[in-house]
Design a protein around this motif. Structure first.
Motif, PDB file in Angstrom:
ATOM      1  N   LEU A 170       6.050   3.819   3.633  1.00  0.00           N
ATOM      2  CA  LEU A 170       5.464   4.676   2.548  1.00  0.00           C
ATOM      3  C   LEU A 170       4.941   5.709   3.002  1.00  0.00           C
ATOM      4  CD1 LEU A 170       5.431   4.987  -0.577  1.00  0.00           C
ATOM      5  CD2 LEU A 170       2.949   3.881  -0.254  1.00  0.00           C
ATOM      6  N   PHE A 171       3.993   6.058   3.875  1.00  0.00           N
ATOM      7  CA  PHE A 171       3.494   6.983   4.482  1.00  0.00           C
ATOM      8  C   PHE A 171       4.537   7.943   5.343  1.00  0.00           C
ATOM      9  CE2 PHE A 171       1.679   9.450   8.134  1.00  0.00           C
ATOM     10  CZ  PHE A 171       0.397  10.047   7.347  1.00  0.00           C
ATOM     11  N   TRP A 172       5.419   7.324   5.995  1.00  0.00           N
ATOM     12  CA  TRP A 172       6.549   8.090   6.707  1.00  0.00           C
ATOM     13  C   TRP A 172       7.194   8.798   5.329  1.00  0.00           C
ATOM     14  CZ3 TRP A 172       8.613  10.709  10.183  1.00  0.00           C
ATOM     15  CH2 TRP A 172      10.112  11.071  10.019  1.00  0.00           C
ATOM     16  N   ASP A 173       7.731   8.216   4.661  1.00  0.00           N
ATOM     17  CA  ASP A 173       8.544   8.566   3.496  1.00  0.00           C
ATOM     18  C   ASP A 173       8.060   9.835   2.917  1.00  0.00           C
ATOM     19  OD1 ASP A 173      10.565   6.724   3.716  1.00  0.00           O
ATOM     20  OD2 ASP A 173       9.717   5.477   2.275  1.00  0.00           O
ATOM     21  N   TRP A 195       0.548   3.532  -4.762  1.00  0.00           N
ATOM     22  CA  TRP A 195       0.170   1.832  -4.707  1.00  0.00           C
ATOM     23  C   TRP A 195      -0.604   1.686  -6.074  1.00  0.00           C
ATOM     24  CZ3 TRP A 195       1.520  -2.377  -2.286  1.00  0.00           C
ATOM     25  CH2 TRP A 195       2.516  -1.988  -0.903  1.00  0.00           C
ATOM     26  N   ARG A 196      -1.637   2.497  -6.361  1.00  0.00           N
ATOM     27  CA  ARG A 196      -2.239   2.320  -7.686  1.00  0.00           C
ATOM     28  C   ARG A 196      -1.463   2.386  -8.896  1.00  0.00           C
ATOM     29  NH1 ARG A 196      -5.240   6.507  -7.696  1.00  0.00           N
ATOM     30  NH2 ARG A 196      -6.736   5.793  -6.016  1.00  0.00           N
ATOM     31  N   ILE A 197      -0.852   3.344  -9.203  1.00  0.00           N
ATOM     32  CA  ILE A 197       0.020   3.609 -10.289  1.00  0.00           C
ATOM     33  C   ILE A 197       1.225   2.233 -10.273  1.00  0.00           C
ATOM     34  CG2 ILE A 197       1.679   5.149  -9.751  1.00  0.00           C
ATOM     35  CD1 ILE A 197      -0.102   5.127 -12.946  1.00  0.00           C
ATOM     36  N   TRP A 198       1.592   1.985  -9.237  1.00  0.00           N
ATOM     37  CA  TRP A 198       2.656   1.050  -9.208  1.00  0.00           C
ATOM     38  C   TRP A 198       1.981  -0.386  -9.678  1.00  0.00           C
ATOM     39  CZ3 TRP A 198       2.670  -3.015  -5.241  1.00  0.00           C
ATOM     40  CH2 TRP A 198       3.824  -4.025  -5.261  1.00  0.00           C
TER      41      TRP A 198
END
Length: 737
Positions: free
Chosen positions: A572-575, A591-594
């Motif tokens: 996720l960080f790489w994206d 992550w939070r809103i997901w």
């Protein structure tokens, strides 16, 4: 001599290599995890005696997460970027015509001033005005919207010449006058400044008139007759010198009756498709939401770089531009910008058969919406069964562009009367509109379903993401609108997943496996609610009762679960890093809103789809509110959550946070006093991770005293639910141990 290409496609090789390597390594780790879980059930003597039900629930959640993750990898297999060369297009006389469709439904939620700014920006596209027609669908049947259209046409007679004369790039008046851009100020030229000030004064007068009219809104959304008007038609002689440079502007309010299904936005678009067919019949159509204004007047020419490519055009259905927004904050706590979708995932689909229709900002070929059989010499009776009883409309099929002659009053009156028939409730009865023709009705997410069927029929699409955003809209800036919108989307997606058109079944034999995975991922996104609810409750309940559901830290299997966790987060960080937004804060927000959406919007959307499937409720469509208060905007810009939303949204998320607070505290105490760190570390860490990611909810419960905080009554109700779950959950575990 072969002409120069109109566009160029480049494969993102580094991203493709990294993505494919990650898929391979992550799959290996997931297989190991599945083997560990399965072997615990098949060979219980190899592990300590564990309760069957908690492990089964956790294992099921892990399988669902793995399945959805695997489907998502279709987006990352071959990302591409495209460059267009509009300067290589043929002259204006050779360009095809374009119709612009703009939809609005409720002037209370979608203020007419904002809608008219979108209309004006579309009229001001850098495209031959005699080949441009703009249609507004008003599903609310509001008189204020028609009044605003007439006022907008009058202002456009001043605005369009100004934009053309000075080469203005920002052609939405509100955006243009709110900030003078460097490329639009002409070095402070006196004549330009005087002209600009005059236009700004006229705009303020126009805005004031429309705003005053909007204070007394009469909305007839449930029932009203058809109403169609070519704006400015009665003033042609008075402004004859201006008319040649003005695009056609048409107001359409289709007939609506409570006893007839109107099929929401898809139904409105199909009415526009029919009515425009007998008025202008342009071969290409631009679809815009009422708040998504044109930010780059050259977008039509950019789209034509693909549509006019002789190699690409025969199978090309639409050119999708990204949705970008003018009001997102740097933090974007509600993920209104949808960066992972429009900057990562859609580039991946562009390397396959093309991106999905995204509801707005796309130029689509009219022929693609009519279906292939319509153009293959079908006889008149068959055409009537498909298209309806209008001979005038059927006569437009396959015909070249010819715009209505508004100078011929008799002809235009006759066409407009027939257009009202095309916009009536009864017209689509016993036809194939919404089933095989036009925008499809099987789901409230008509964009997703229509795009899916087009790709199944062999059509392709491309994704055009120029450096200057082609369109800018309004993102949701409060939690309530975000979750309401998400609930609607999830219900529509799961409707398709549960239908005979399930992408993993219907699409598998009609498109590539990777494109099928992309559509399948979106269709099954709502199912995230199952593992998220399970993993936010079961490990925590087991932790408080001294039941481990993960390997001990000293076990080699613990490494497998650790690798899964870190692999997901690093990817996720790489994206986000690859698109220039790689920060810890961005990942936390994502992550939070997901998590919040998964336990609320995804859950309620899934329930809506299930209830509709079994006939317990009818499909509904709630327009996203475009009206925001200054207080809401201030909180959003500061990166502070606004928890003024429905109890049905607040209670689940607050209850789960409270449960994890209790679990974390109890787990720490148990591990400290009973020496269970080796067994309980993973579950303690899981609770801690959930609390860190969702810290704004804790802050809203405990410390915040402003209006956007979480009310005490919600906190107490959530505490009650959490305690009830712990009480009955503990009793249940006593019987399954």
């Amino acid at each position: 001599m072969e002409s120069l290409p109109l566009h160029h496609c480049t494969v993102q090789k580094l991203s493709a290599i990294i993505n494919r390597s990650h898929v391979f390594l992550h799959c290996m780790v997931l297989i190991a995890m599945i083997y560990y879980r399965a072997s615990s059930f098949l060979y219980p003597e190899n592990t300590q005696t564990l309760p069957f039900l908690p492990w089964l629930l956790v294992f099921s959640s892990e399988l669902i997460l793995s399945f959805i993750w695997l489907l998502k990898q279709g987006f990352f297999w071959q990302p591409v970027t495209r460059t267009v060369f509009p300067e290589r297009l043929p002259g204006d006389e050779e360009l095809p015509a374009v119709d612009v469709f703009i939809c609005t439904a409720d002037p209370k939620k979608e203020p007419p001033v904002g809608v008219m700014n979108t209309v004006l920006s579309a009229m001001a596209l850098d495209y031959p005005p005699d080949k441009l027609s703009v249609y507004l669908s008003d599903d609310g049947g509001a008189s204020v919207t028609l009044y605003a259209m007439r006022e907008a046409w009058g202002f456009a007679r001043l605005w369009l010449p100004f934009c053309r004369r000075y080469g203005t790039k920002t052609r939405c008046p509100e955006a243009y006058f709110s900030s003078v851009l460097d490329d639009d100020n002409h070095g402070g030229d006196t004549e330009f400044t005087k002209h600009r000030d005059n236009i700004e004064r006229k705009y303020e007068e126009f805005k004031e008139r429309v705003s005053l009219a909007g204070q007394n809104v009469a909305n007839n959304a449930q029932s009203h007759p058809p109403s169609i008007e070519v704006i400015g038609r009665n003033n042609v002689k008075a402004v004859e010198s201006d008319q040649a440079e003005m695009p056609l502007l048409v107001y359409i309010s289709r007939e609506k009756k409570p006893s007839h299904p109107h099929h929401f936005k898809a139904g409105a678009l199909n009415v526009l498709l029919r009515v425009s067919g007998i008025i202008s019949n342009a071969p290409y159509i631009l679809i815009l939401d009422c708040d998504m204004y044109s930010n780059d007047p050259k977008s039509a020419r950019q789209a034509m770089c693909f549509h006019l490519d002789p190699k690409l055009s025969p199978s090309l259905a639409f050119v999708q531009f990204p949705q970008k927004f003018h009001n997102v904050s740097q933090n974007d706590i509600y993920d209104g910008e949808l960066k992972s979708t429009f900057m990562i995932m859609w580039q991946g689909t562009d390397g396959l058969s093309g991106p999905l229709i995204s509801g707005t900002c796309f130029y689509i070929k009219r022929k693609a919406l009519y279906g292939s059989n319509i153009h293959n010499g079908v006889d008149i009776p068959q055409l009537r069964q498909s298209l309806g009883p209008s001979n005038e409309f059927m006569g437009t099929l396959g015909k070249s562009y010819k715009r209505i002659n508004i100078d011929d009053e008799d002809l235009s009156n006759k066409l407009l009367q027939h257009a009202q028939f095309l916009a009536s409730c009864a017209y689509e009865k016993q036809t194939k509109w919404g089933q095989q023709i036009g925008f499809l009705y099987n789901s409230v997410v008509e964009d997703y379903f229509t795009g899916f069927m087009l790709h199944c029929k062999g059509w392709t699409s491309v994704y055009c993401d120029p450096s200057r955003p082609a369109f800018l809209g309004s993102a949701t800036t409060n939690l309530n609108d975000t979750l309401v919108q998400g609930t609607r989307w999830m219900a529509g997606l799961l409707e398709v997943a549960f239908s005979t058109f399930c992408p993993l079944i219907y699409g598998l034999s009609r498109m590539s496996i990777l494109e099928t995975m992309c559509y399948g991922y979106l269709a099954f996104i709502p199912l995230y609610c199952i593992p998220l609810w399970c993993l936010a409750t079961i490990p925590q309940l087991c932790l408080l009762n001294g039941i481990p559901v993960y390997p001990e830290v000293s076990s080699s299997w613990f490494i497998i679960f650790s690798l899964i966790f870190f692999s997901s987060h690093l990817k996720l960080f790489w994206d986000f890093y690859s698109i220039g937004d790689g920060s810890i804060q961005r990942c936390l927000n994502e992550w939070r809103i997901w998590m919040i959406k998964s336990v609320t919007a995804y859950l309620y959307g899934s329930l809506d789809a299930i209830f509709e499937l079994i006939g317990m409720r009818e499909a509904s469509f709630i327009a996203t509110n475009k009206v925001t208060s200054d207080e809401e905007v201030k909180l959003y810009q500061m990166g502070i959550f606004d928890f003024r939303t429905s109890t049905m949204f607040l209670v689940p998320m607050v209850s789960l946070v409270i449960l994890n607070m209790v679990s974390f505290t109890g787990g720490i105490a148990r591990a400290t006093f009973e020496g269970g760190w080796n067994q309980n570390f993973a579950q303690v860490f899981l609770s801690l991770f959930i609390l860190i990611v969702n810290y704004p909810i804790i802050e809203g419960m405990i410390w915040r005293k402003d209006k956007g905080g979480i009310p005490l009554s919600i906190t107490l109700l959530s505490v009650t639910f959490a305690l009830i779950f712990l009480f009955f959950g503990t009793i249940a575990l006593m019987y399954v141990r």
